[in-house]
Structure formats: C-alpha cells, structure tokens
Scaffold this motif. Structure first.
Motif, PDB file in Angstrom:
ATOM      1  N   UNK A 158       0.813  -1.218   0.000  1.00 12.25           N
ATOM      2  CA  UNK A 158       0.000   0.000   0.000  1.00 12.25           C
ATOM      3  C   UNK A 158       0.845   1.266   0.000  1.00 12.25           C
ATOM      4  N   UNK A 159       2.160   1.127  -0.136  1.00  8.83           N
ATOM      5  CA  UNK A 159       3.057   2.282  -0.229  1.00  8.83           C
ATOM      6  C   UNK A 159       2.914   2.887  -1.625  1.00  8.83           C
ATOM      7  N   UNK A 160       1.841   3.645  -1.829  1.00  6.44           N
ATOM      8  CA  UNK A 160       1.485   4.203  -3.128  1.00  6.44           C
ATOM      9  C   UNK A 160       1.282   5.707  -2.970  1.00  6.44           C
ATOM     10  N   UNK A 161       2.000   6.495  -3.744  1.00  5.42           N
ATOM     11  CA  UNK A 161       1.911   7.953  -3.625  1.00  5.42           C
ATOM     12  C   UNK A 161       0.476   8.437  -3.824  1.00  5.42           C
ATOM     13  N   UNK A 162      -0.237   7.836  -4.768  1.00  2.00           N
ATOM     14  CA  UNK A 162      -1.616   8.260  -5.035  1.00  2.00           C
ATOM     15  C   UNK A 162      -2.530   8.004  -3.842  1.00  2.00           C
ATOM     16  N   UNK A 163      -2.240   6.970  -3.035  1.00  2.93           N
ATOM     17  CA  UNK A 163      -3.034   6.718  -1.833  1.00  2.93           C
ATOM     18  C   UNK A 163      -2.816   7.820  -0.811  1.00  2.93           C
ATOM     19  N   UNK A 164      -1.549   8.224  -0.622  1.00  2.34           N
ATOM     20  CA  UNK A 164      -1.274   9.332   0.295  1.00  2.34           C
ATOM     21  C   UNK A 164      -1.963  10.608  -0.190  1.00  2.34           C
ATOM     22  N   UNK A 165      -1.942  10.833  -1.511  1.00  2.88           N
ATOM     23  CA  UNK A 165      -2.545  12.043  -2.064  1.00  2.88           C
ATOM     24  C   UNK A 165      -4.061  12.053  -1.899  1.00  2.88           C
ATOM     25  N   UNK A 166      -4.686  10.867  -1.962  1.00  2.00           N
ATOM     26  CA  UNK A 166      -6.153  10.809  -1.873  1.00  2.00           C
ATOM     27  C   UNK A 166      -6.655  10.954  -0.445  1.00  2.00           C
ATOM     28  N   UNK A 167      -5.779  10.769   0.550  1.00  2.00           N
ATOM     29  CA  UNK A 167      -6.242  10.742   1.941  1.00  2.00           C
ATOM     30  C   UNK A 167      -6.855  12.078   2.368  1.00  2.00           C
ATOM     31  N   UNK A 168      -6.231  13.184   1.985  1.00  4.83           N
ATOM     32  CA  UNK A 168      -6.772  14.492   2.367  1.00  4.83           C
ATOM     33  C   UNK A 168      -8.117  14.741   1.688  1.00  4.83           C
ATOM     34  N   UNK A 169      -8.222  14.357   0.428  1.00  5.36           N
ATOM     35  CA  UNK A 169      -9.462  14.559  -0.324  1.00  5.36           C
ATOM     36  C   UNK A 169     -10.603  13.749   0.266  1.00  5.36           C
ATOM     37  N   UNK A 170     -10.292  12.536   0.733  1.00  2.00           N
ATOM     38  CA  UNK A 170     -11.313  11.646   1.282  1.00  2.00           C
ATOM     39  C   UNK A 170     -11.496  11.816   2.795  1.00  2.00           C
ATOM     40  N   UNK A 171     -10.712  12.684   3.395  1.00  4.56           N
ATOM     41  CA  UNK A 171     -10.812  12.973   4.839  1.00  4.56           C
ATOM     42  C   UNK A 171     -10.524  11.744   5.698  1.00  4.56           C
ATOM     43  N   UNK A 172      -9.470  11.021   5.315  1.00  4.85           N
ATOM     44  CA  UNK A 172      -8.982   9.970   6.201  1.00  4.85           C
ATOM     45  C   UNK A 172      -7.462  10.067   6.285  1.00  4.85           C
ATOM     46  N   UNK A 173      -6.893   9.411   7.282  1.00  3.35           N
ATOM     47  CA  UNK A 173      -5.447   9.343   7.425  1.00  3.35           C
ATOM     48  C   UNK A 173      -4.947   8.016   6.866  1.00  3.35           C
ATOM     49  N   UNK A 174      -3.636   7.919   6.673  1.00  9.31           N
ATOM     50  CA  UNK A 174      -3.014   6.720   6.124  1.00  9.31           C
ATOM     51  C   UNK A 174      -1.803   6.346   6.968  1.00  9.31           C
ATOM     52  N   UNK A 175      -1.630   5.042   7.185  1.00  7.83           N
ATOM     53  CA  UNK A 175      -0.361   4.496   7.683  1.00  7.83           C
ATOM     54  C   UNK A 175       0.010   3.350   6.750  1.00  7.83           C
TER      55      UNK A 175
END
Length: 429
Positions: A158-175
């Motif tokens: 799940x180390x995907x740049x697009x996932x980190x980028x989508x987190x703010x838009x979707x209002x969730x955090x990522x680890x």
C-alpha cells in the motif's frame, strides 16, 4: 460456515442432498453476484463504527484452488504463474483503542483474465491491480461518516503515492509500511533521511506469531520526523501534487537473537507526529494489522479451509469466497468477545437468533443460580458467553476461556436450537 468451520457444501448440508442442491443453485443464480454479497458485508459494520477511531485495515490474499491443465475451472494465474485461484482484498474495520474487529467494510474479489502485455509503468493507475488500495478505501468512506476518525492502514504493497494524495481529499489518514526508498522534495532519499534521524527512545513490545515465526518480545529503537515526499517521476502521475507532507516513524529491533531476522518498520503516515508518544501510537496502530492476517488464517488453513473447495466454476468460487469472508469475520468477533468488549450483538446475530439466545441464557442461568452472564444483553460478549456454555465451557472466570473448537460445538448446538425456535409459532393444520 461459522458453526461447521467448513465451506464444503456437502458437509454443510449434513447428507441432505436436497439442501446441497439448494446451496449450489444459490451460488449459480444470476441475481446472486459477488458485488451484492460484498455490499452486504457492511450491514452490521456501519452502526458499529459510530463515534470510534476506526483503523480500516486492508490486504490481499491469494486463494489457491487445485486445478489441472484439463480442469482450470475458469481460474486465472496467481503467485508466479504456477498456481491458479482467486484474489481477495478485504477492508476490515478495527477499533483503534481496543483492537476489536467491527466487521468488514468493502473489498474486491477477482480472478485474472490473463497476463498483461503492456508495461506496468505505461498503464494508468485505474488499469492496474494496485488501484484496489485506493478504490477499496474510497468505497468504504460513506460507511464511515459517523466514525470519530478513520486511518487506512496497509502493509508494504500500500506504499502508493496516489493513496497518500487521496487521503486528504477523502478525509482519512493513512499508515503504510515503506516498500520503496523514495525521493524526497529536496532530492535526498527517504532511507537516508530516516537513518540520519536520532534514536529518541527504546521500548519492548510483544510481537504476535506469524507463519514460520513464533511470538516474541522485541527490543525496539525509535526514530521519527517530518518529511516532504516527492511525486514519482511518471508522466501518468502529473495530476497529483508535486510533493506531500508526511511523517516517518522508524522502528528497528536491536539485540535480536542469533538466527532471528530483526524487525524494521519504516512507517509513512499522514498523521502529525510531534512527540515520542505520537510515534509509539503509530506503531501500536500498525501492530493491529495482525488481525487481517488472523482473518486470512481462519479463512484458509486454520478454519474454513476455503482452498479445499471442489466447486467446479470460477463464478461460483468467487461467490463462495465472498460468503466465507463474512463467516471468517464473525468467527474473529466471537473469539474476541469472549473477553468482553463493546461489540453490539447485531454484528453477528439477527433479531430472531437473539430471541433464541435470550431463552437459552435464561435456561443456563437457572441451571446454575450462582453463575450469571456478566455481559450486557445487547453486546456480542453476552452472546459469546452463551455460545461458549453451549459448547461445554463451564462459564467461570477462573477457567480457561473458550477457544475455536468450543465455539464450533456451541454454534452447532445453537443453530439447531435456533432453527426450532424459528418454528415455535407455526400453526400446523
């Protein structure tokens, strides 16, 4: 499936040929689809997440079904191409504070149609299997609107740049655990930056058992700091931000015994990490990822033995996997509930079954006046106490808690009673 610890239709029908035929017809019906079954996963999960910080934990497992060149069953390749089967990517909701499994949220189940000839780097994210890490989290977002907070958590894939980028838009955090030594905005490397950070604390943590690795106490050293992660240099990602502010939490095992591979996690997160306690909290949340590994074990080798199914076609096997996933989660919830917790009873039982449980609880308590069910009747722990008693557990706090076999025996007995209970008001002509 929960009660019988199997997905074998012949065993589930207990020799009743008509029932086995009905099970097969259900799986073969056009209106029974994988997507609809996956939608039903979250029926009881939505209410359970309200007001909680939810860890939305996702991972992918390959489910290998035996095939021959003459009988592929419509299944595509998995692994390195030497096996055939189905891929399952579920998203589990887990309480960040107490680790209780709240249920399934969303997921994907598929079998590969064939090998791709276009290079991975030349395909849009939407045309790659890795899109599942983003689309699965996005699909679950409407179910989590009443959660106090949401952290999407995954392993190295799940180390995907697009996932980190989508987190703010979707209002969730990522680890996510780092897989790549990525470039930072200042053109230095992630691994160089984390290695240069000063060790700020040490702590002993208990690591759960994994395949070929026993549980052990690990002595960890902690580093953490803020980073600015640069966007990968791929023309298909130019619509994403040039860089993202994240934090890295680096924990590495020191003084590991000879012959043991030292643990080393570089965890990337969108959470703000400004203190030692913040950093250890990220590590603690990441440790909860073991629940999805337990889920896969129950689904396969240590529980339902899904890979032993002899169903002959891919479309029915996909549906069977979707149904078995729900059964595996209910099993986890019952095992966790034996020690109490806040899980609602509706996570695993419907209103008709709750009526049967109420009658059984009264009978069990009456048979031993000194022994009472200590849990609230709207909790899954209350139901687990009853199921454990039906399976042969004596119910005393000083006794060893009921295990999977005890729950299996109790559920088999309960299902027979519940079937009779559902007929109690039927008027025979």
């Amino acid at each position: 499936m929960v009660a019988g610890k199997t997905v074998c239709l012949r065993q589930l029908s207990r020799g009743n040929r008509a029932l086995e035929v009905r099970f097969n017809r259900f799986l073969g019906h056009d209106k029974v689809t994988v997507d609809r079954i996956i939608e039903s996963w979250s029926n009881s999960t939505g209410p359970a997440v309200e007001g909680r910080h939810v860890l939305a934990i996702q991972d992918t497992s390959e489910i290998h079904f035996n095939t021959t060149p003459q009988r592929r069953r419509g299944l595509g390749e998995i692994g390195k191409g030497n096996n055939h089967g189905v891929l399952l990517h579920p998203l589990l909701a887990v309480d960040a504070d107490d680790g209780s499994c709240l249920g399934l949220l969303s997921g994907q189940i598929w079998t590969r149609a064939g090998r791709r000839t276009t290079s991975h780097d030349d395909r849009e994210l939407s045309d790659k299997e890795s899109q599942r890490w983003i689309s699965t989290a996005v699909a679950a977002r409407p179910l989590l609107t009443k959660a106090a907070a949401v952290t999407v958590l995954g392993d190295r894939e799940s180390d995907i740049f697009a996932l980190y980028a989508s987190s703010a838009k979707q209002h969730f955090h990522v680890i996510a655990r780092s897989m790549h030594d990525r470039k930072l905005a200042d053109r230095s490397s992630l691994y160089e930056a984390s290695d240069a950070m000063a060790a700020v604390d040490q702590r002993m943590i208990q690591l759960p058992a994994r395949a070929a690795r026993p549980a052990r106490l690990a002595h960890l050293e902690l580093r953490f700091g803020a980073i600015e992660l640069a966007r990968p240099q791929n023309k298909l990602l130019h619509h994403l931000p040039k860089s993202l502010p994240l934090a890295v939490v680096d924990v590495r095992e020191i003084n590991a015994e000879t012959g043991i591979e030292p643990l080393h996690w570089r965890l990337l997160t969108s959470h703000e990490v400004t203190s030692i306690e913040d950093a250890w909290r990220i590590v603690q949340w990441y440790k909860q990822r073991w629940i999805i590994e337990q889920f896969f074990r129950i689904l396969k080798t240590q529980g339902l033995k899904l890979e032993d199914s002899q169903i002959g076609s891919a479309d029915r096997l996909l549906k069977l996997v979707a149904i078995a996933a729900k059964a595996a989660v209910i099993t986890i919830q019952l095992l966790q509930a034996r020690n109490g917790g806040r899980q609602p009873i509706l996570a695993a039982f419907d209103n008709g079954q709750i009526g049967a449980l109420t009658a059984l609880n009264q009978q069990l308590e009456a048979a031993s006046k000194r022994l009472k069910n200590p849990h609230p009747p709207d909790s899954l722990a209350w139901a687990a106490w009853i199921i454990g008693r039906l399976g042969g557990w004596d119910g005393y706090p000083s006794s060893k808690p009921p295990g999977p076999i005890t729950f299996k025996n109790g559920l088999e007995y309960f299902n027979a009673v519940a079937a009779g209970w559902s007929l109690r008001d039927m008027c025979m002509p």
